[in-house]
Write an enzyme that holds these catalytic residues in place. Structure first.
Site, PDB file in Angstrom:
ATOM      1  N   CYS A 227       0.806  -1.073   0.189  1.00  0.00           N
ATOM      2  CA  CYS A 227      -0.076  -0.002  -0.026  1.00  0.00           C
ATOM      3  C   CYS A 227       0.893   1.108   0.021  1.00  0.00           C
ATOM      4  O   CYS A 227       1.556   1.287   1.089  1.00  0.00           O
ATOM      5  CB  CYS A 227      -0.899  -0.247   1.361  1.00  0.00           C
ATOM      6  SG  CYS A 227      -1.775   1.325   1.653  1.00  0.00           S
TER       7      CYS A 227
ATOM      8  N   CYS B 142      -0.057   3.850   2.684  1.00  0.00           N
ATOM      9  CA  CYS B 142       0.635   3.231   4.067  1.00  0.00           C
ATOM     10  C   CYS B 142       2.141   3.472   4.246  1.00  0.00           C
ATOM     11  O   CYS B 142       2.563   3.914   5.275  1.00  0.00           O
ATOM     12  CB  CYS B 142       0.408   1.925   4.191  1.00  0.00           C
ATOM     13  SG  CYS B 142      -1.375   0.946   3.983  1.00  0.00           S
TER      14      CYS B 142
END
Length: 102
Positions: A31, A34
């Site tokens: 991600c 993230c």
């Protein structure tokens, strides 16, 4: 203090039974947002000694992500006394993330 790595095995002890406020970062290695949030999460862990900062990889702990209805990542959930006390979804500024836990 450094970020505590959560697993299915230690989630209850580290989060639900914690004596203080816990901020959990639900993330995945693949991600991009993230990865952008990771340095901010690390900073909060170092600067805010009254808060326990943890992260959990949703790919390795799908049942916990499902239990807390994590549909998008990153998702940050604050836990107080074993209960959800706040939630922030997506990449946000450090100030926005701190406002969740203050």
């Amino acid at each position: 203090m450094s970020v505590v790595k959560l697993t299915v095995e230690n989630f209850e002890q580290e989060v639900l039974q914690a004596e203080k406020l816990v901020l959990v970062d639900f993330y995945a290695d693949w991600c991009g947002p993230c990865k952008m949030m990771s340095p901010i999460v690390d900073e909060i862990a170092e600067e805010e000694s009254e808060i326990k900062v943890c992260n959990i990889n949703i790919d390795q702990a799908m049942e916990i992500a499902q239990k807390y209805r994590v549909m998008s990542i990153p998702t940050f959930i604050a836990f107080k006394n074993g209960e959800e006390a706040g939630r922030q979804i997506g990449a946000v500024s450090k100030g926005e993330l701190l406002s969740l836990i203050k």
